[in-house]
Motif scaffolding. Structure first.
Motif, PDB file in Angstrom:
ATOM      1  N   GLN A  90       0.809  -1.215   0.000  1.00 47.21           N
ATOM      2  CA  GLN A  90       0.000   0.000   0.000  1.00 47.21           C
ATOM      3  C   GLN A  90       0.845   1.268   0.000  1.00 47.21           C
ATOM      4  OE1 GLN A  90      -2.502  -0.499   3.353  1.00 47.21           O
ATOM      5  NE2 GLN A  90      -3.599  -2.219   2.463  1.00 47.21           N
ATOM      6  N   ILE A  91       2.038   1.197   0.545  1.00 47.62           N
ATOM      7  CA  ILE A  91       2.868   2.401   0.680  1.00 47.62           C
ATOM      8  C   ILE A  91       3.787   2.584  -0.526  1.00 47.62           C
ATOM      9  CG2 ILE A  91       4.652   3.496   2.079  1.00 47.62           C
ATOM     10  CD1 ILE A  91       1.894   3.397   3.378  1.00 47.62           C
ATOM     11  N   ALA A  92       4.329   1.506  -1.039  1.00 47.91           N
ATOM     12  CA  ALA A  92       5.355   1.607  -2.070  1.00 47.91           C
ATOM     13  C   ALA A  92       4.873   2.324  -3.319  1.00 47.91           C
ATOM     14  CB  ALA A  92       5.852   0.207  -2.437  1.00 47.91           C
ATOM     15  N   SER A  93       3.623   2.191  -3.649  1.00 52.31           N
ATOM     16  CA  SER A  93       3.136   2.794  -4.888  1.00 52.31           C
ATOM     17  C   SER A  93       2.623   4.224  -4.710  1.00 52.31           C
ATOM     18  CB  SER A  93       2.018   1.923  -5.469  1.00 52.31           C
ATOM     19  OG  SER A  93       0.930   1.894  -4.568  1.00 52.31           O
ATOM     20  N   LEU A  94       2.596   4.721  -3.503  1.00 55.78           N
ATOM     21  CA  LEU A  94       2.076   6.075  -3.285  1.00 55.78           C
ATOM     22  C   LEU A  94       3.046   7.121  -3.809  1.00 55.78           C
ATOM     23  CD1 LEU A  94       0.660   5.793   0.347  1.00 55.78           C
ATOM     24  CD2 LEU A  94      -0.590   5.668  -1.811  1.00 55.78           C
ATOM     25  N   HIS A  95       2.516   8.144  -4.465  1.00 54.11           N
ATOM     26  CA  HIS A  95       3.314   9.267  -4.938  1.00 54.11           C
ATOM     27  C   HIS A  95       2.387  10.457  -5.121  1.00 54.11           C
ATOM     28  CE1 HIS A  95       1.704   8.854  -9.005  1.00 54.11           C
ATOM     29  NE2 HIS A  95       1.741   7.569  -8.754  1.00 54.11           N
ATOM     30  N   GLY A  96       2.981  11.613  -5.241  1.00 53.11           N
ATOM     31  CA  GLY A  96       2.215  12.826  -5.499  1.00 53.11           C
ATOM     32  C   GLY A  96       1.188  13.116  -4.408  1.00 53.11           C
ATOM     33  N   GLN A  97      -0.024  13.378  -4.847  1.00 49.00           N
ATOM     34  CA  GLN A  97      -1.104  13.748  -3.938  1.00 49.00           C
ATOM     35  C   GLN A  97      -1.427  12.622  -2.944  1.00 49.00           C
ATOM     36  OE1 GLN A  97      -2.377  16.751  -3.705  1.00 49.00           O
ATOM     37  NE2 GLN A  97      -3.697  16.139  -2.022  1.00 49.00           N
ATOM     38  N   GLN A  98      -1.360  11.381  -3.409  1.00 50.76           N
ATOM     39  CA  GLN A  98      -1.650  10.242  -2.517  1.00 50.76           C
ATOM     40  C   GLN A  98      -0.598  10.137  -1.403  1.00 50.76           C
ATOM     41  OE1 GLN A  98      -1.438   7.376  -5.524  1.00 50.76           O
ATOM     42  NE2 GLN A  98      -3.593   7.531  -6.111  1.00 50.76           N
ATOM     43  N   TRP A  99       0.648  10.356  -1.758  1.00 52.19           N
ATOM     44  CA  TRP A  99       1.732  10.309  -0.789  1.00 52.19           C
ATOM     45  C   TRP A  99       1.567  11.436   0.223  1.00 52.19           C
ATOM     46  CZ3 TRP A  99       4.782   7.564   1.814  1.00 52.19           C
ATOM     47  CH2 TRP A  99       6.005   7.977   2.303  1.00 52.19           C
ATOM     48  N   SER A 100       1.228  12.606  -0.272  1.00 52.16           N
ATOM     49  CA  SER A 100       0.987  13.750   0.606  1.00 52.16           C
ATOM     50  C   SER A 100      -0.186  13.476   1.545  1.00 52.16           C
ATOM     51  CB  SER A 100       0.712  14.994  -0.241  1.00 52.16           C
ATOM     52  OG  SER A 100       0.342  16.062   0.574  1.00 52.16           O
ATOM     53  N   ALA A 101      -1.265  12.908   1.002  1.00 56.92           N
ATOM     54  CA  ALA A 101      -2.435  12.588   1.833  1.00 56.92           C
ATOM     55  C   ALA A 101      -2.093  11.551   2.887  1.00 56.92           C
ATOM     56  CB  ALA A 101      -3.581  12.099   0.953  1.00 56.92           C
ATOM     57  N   PHE A 102      -1.293  10.569   2.505  1.00 58.94           N
ATOM     58  CA  PHE A 102      -0.888   9.554   3.476  1.00 58.94           C
ATOM     59  C   PHE A 102      -0.055  10.168   4.593  1.00 58.94           C
ATOM     60  CE2 PHE A 102       2.547   6.873   5.014  1.00 58.94           C
ATOM     61  CZ  PHE A 102       1.816   5.911   5.683  1.00 58.94           C
ATOM     62  N   LEU A 103       0.926  10.990   4.214  1.00 57.73           N
ATOM     63  CA  LEU A 103       1.774  11.613   5.236  1.00 57.73           C
ATOM     64  C   LEU A 103       0.937  12.456   6.190  1.00 57.73           C
ATOM     65  CD1 LEU A 103       4.862  12.680   3.081  1.00 57.73           C
ATOM     66  CD2 LEU A 103       4.735  10.786   4.711  1.00 57.73           C
ATOM     67  N   SER A 104      -0.001  13.211   5.641  1.00 56.90           N
ATOM     68  CA  SER A 104      -0.853  14.049   6.489  1.00 56.90           C
ATOM     69  C   SER A 104      -1.744  13.202   7.379  1.00 56.90           C
ATOM     70  CB  SER A 104      -1.722  14.968   5.633  1.00 56.90           C
ATOM     71  OG  SER A 104      -0.933  15.904   4.965  1.00 56.90           O
ATOM     72  N   SER A 105      -2.255  12.105   6.852  1.00 55.19           N
ATOM     73  CA  SER A 105      -3.206  11.301   7.625  1.00 55.19           C
ATOM     74  C   SER A 105      -2.552  10.625   8.819  1.00 55.19           C
ATOM     75  CB  SER A 105      -3.858  10.255   6.728  1.00 55.19           C
ATOM     76  OG  SER A 105      -2.913   9.259   6.369  1.00 55.19           O
ATOM     77  N   GLN A 106      -1.251  10.508   8.832  1.00 52.50           N
ATOM     78  CA  GLN A 106      -0.571   9.855   9.945  1.00 52.50           C
ATOM     79  C   GLN A 106      -0.324  10.782  11.117  1.00 52.50           C
ATOM     80  OE1 GLN A 106      -0.426   6.601   9.837  1.00 52.50           O
ATOM     81  NE2 GLN A 106      -1.419   6.943   7.874  1.00 52.50           N
ATOM     82  N   LEU A 107      -0.570  12.066  10.911  1.00 52.19           N
ATOM     83  CA  LEU A 107      -0.386  13.037  11.988  1.00 52.19           C
ATOM     84  C   LEU A 107      -1.683  13.180  12.765  1.00 52.19           C
ATOM     85  CD1 LEU A 107       1.570  15.709   9.957  1.00 52.19           C
ATOM     86  CD2 LEU A 107       2.515  14.139  11.663  1.00 52.19           C
ATOM     87  N   SER A 108      -1.593  13.732  13.962  1.00 52.99           N
ATOM     88  CA  SER A 108      -2.799  13.998  14.732  1.00 52.99           C
ATOM     89  C   SER A 108      -3.601  15.091  14.023  1.00 52.99           C
ATOM     90  CB  SER A 108      -2.437  14.441  16.148  1.00 52.99           C
ATOM     91  OG  SER A 108      -1.791  15.690  16.108  1.00 52.99           O
ATOM     92  N   VAL A 109      -4.858  15.197  14.359  1.00 54.36           N
ATOM     93  CA  VAL A 109      -5.739  16.164  13.688  1.00 54.36           C
ATOM     94  C   VAL A 109      -5.186  17.584  13.835  1.00 54.36           C
ATOM     95  CG1 VAL A 109      -8.052  17.152  13.707  1.00 54.36           C
ATOM     96  CG2 VAL A 109      -7.736  14.684  13.998  1.00 54.36           C
ATOM     97  N   LYS A 110      -4.706  17.894  15.008  1.00 54.30           N
ATOM     98  CA  LYS A 110      -4.148  19.228  15.256  1.00 54.30           C
ATOM     99  C   LYS A 110      -2.924  19.481  14.371  1.00 54.30           C
ATOM    100  CE  LYS A 110      -2.351  22.076  18.992  1.00 54.30           C
ATOM    101  NZ  LYS A 110      -1.980  22.100  20.412  1.00 54.30           N
ATOM    102  N   GLN A 111      -2.064  18.461  14.243  1.00 52.44           N
ATOM    103  CA  GLN A 111      -0.865  18.618  13.425  1.00 52.44           C
ATOM    104  C   GLN A 111      -1.201  18.610  11.942  1.00 52.44           C
ATOM    105  OE1 GLN A 111       1.371  15.327  15.028  1.00 52.44           O
ATOM    106  NE2 GLN A 111       2.783  16.732  16.045  1.00 52.44           N
ATOM    107  N   GLN A 112      -2.237  17.895  11.566  1.00 48.69           N
ATOM    108  CA  GLN A 112      -2.621  17.851  10.155  1.00 48.69           C
ATOM    109  C   GLN A 112      -2.925  19.253   9.636  1.00 48.69           C
ATOM    110  OE1 GLN A 112      -5.856  15.190   9.451  1.00 48.69           O
ATOM    111  NE2 GLN A 112      -4.688  13.377  10.020  1.00 48.69           N
ATOM    112  N   GLN A 113      -3.591  20.042  10.451  1.00 45.64           N
ATOM    113  CA  GLN A 113      -3.949  21.381  10.020  1.00 45.64           C
ATOM    114  C   GLN A 113      -2.723  22.253   9.809  1.00 45.64           C
ATOM    115  OE1 GLN A 113      -6.545  22.502  13.170  1.00 45.64           O
ATOM    116  NE2 GLN A 113      -8.293  21.341  12.366  1.00 45.64           N
ATOM    117  N   SER A 114      -1.740  22.104  10.687  1.00 49.88           N
ATOM    118  CA  SER A 114      -0.566  22.975  10.579  1.00 49.88           C
ATOM    119  C   SER A 114       0.468  22.452   9.580  1.00 49.88           C
ATOM    120  CB  SER A 114       0.065  23.163  11.955  1.00 49.88           C
ATOM    121  OG  SER A 114       0.493  21.926  12.468  1.00 49.88           O
TER     122      SER A 114
END
Length: 168
Positions: A90-114
């Motif tokens: 699931q991770i190896a093929s992520l790039h671009g917007q999907q990779w960015s969304a994945f990185l953001s989704s792993q942060l807490s809600v408060k950190q996601q916003q910042s």
């Protein structure tokens, strides 16, 4: 005649042996042993679970930010760290917007916003020449992500990722 001579010698009681132990001591010994095993297992699990994060932080600090491909190397460090904690398919093929969304989704809600904007900028830098100040900012964003997102604290993140994968 002395009346004390007619008395028998004092009989001393037998010494009390610790064996066999009373059942309470056996229970206490087993509880102490279980607590020690639990502590050892917990410490070992803690160390092993954070090994990839520690290695990623060391690799990130070893990157020469003045190199032409520093952004790419930072991304490789992030990808390797993510692969250590999440399913490879699931991770190896992520790039671009999907990779960015994945990185953001792993942060807490408060950190996601910042950090969402900073993570998106970092991912955008992968596809264009980056000035030196942007590389430093990307390295700082990557370091923050590694420190905040790993190891994953919520198992629901994996579920979200699995649900997003078929849309890829």
């Amino acid at each position: 005649m002395n009346p004390l001579d007619q008395l028998a010698d004092i009989q001393l009681p037998q010494e009390v042996s610790i064996w066999p132990l009373a059942w309470g001591w056996w229970v206490s010994a087993i509880l102490v042993l279980l607590i020690l095993v639990s502590i050892i297992y917990g410490v070992r699990h803690y160390i092993l679970h954070r090994r990839a994060k520690k290695a990623a932080l060391l690799a990130l600090s070893a990157i020469d930010l003045n190199q032409q491909n520093a952004i790419s190397q930072i991304n490789i460090v992030l990808k390797r760290a993510a692969l250590s904690y999440f399913p490879q398919e699931q991770i190896a093929s992520l790039h671009g917007q999907q990779w960015s969304a994945f990185l953001s989704s792993q942060l807490s809600v408060k950190q996601q916003q910042s950090f969402q904007h900073e993570i998106q900028e970092f991912v955008d830098l992968l596809y264009r020449d980056a000035p030196n100040k942007d590389v430093n900012k990307a390295a700082l964003t990557a370091k923050t992500w590694l420190q905040s997102a790993l190891p994953p604290k919520r198992k629901s993140n994996r579920t979200v990722l699995i649900e997003e994968a078929p849309n890829v």
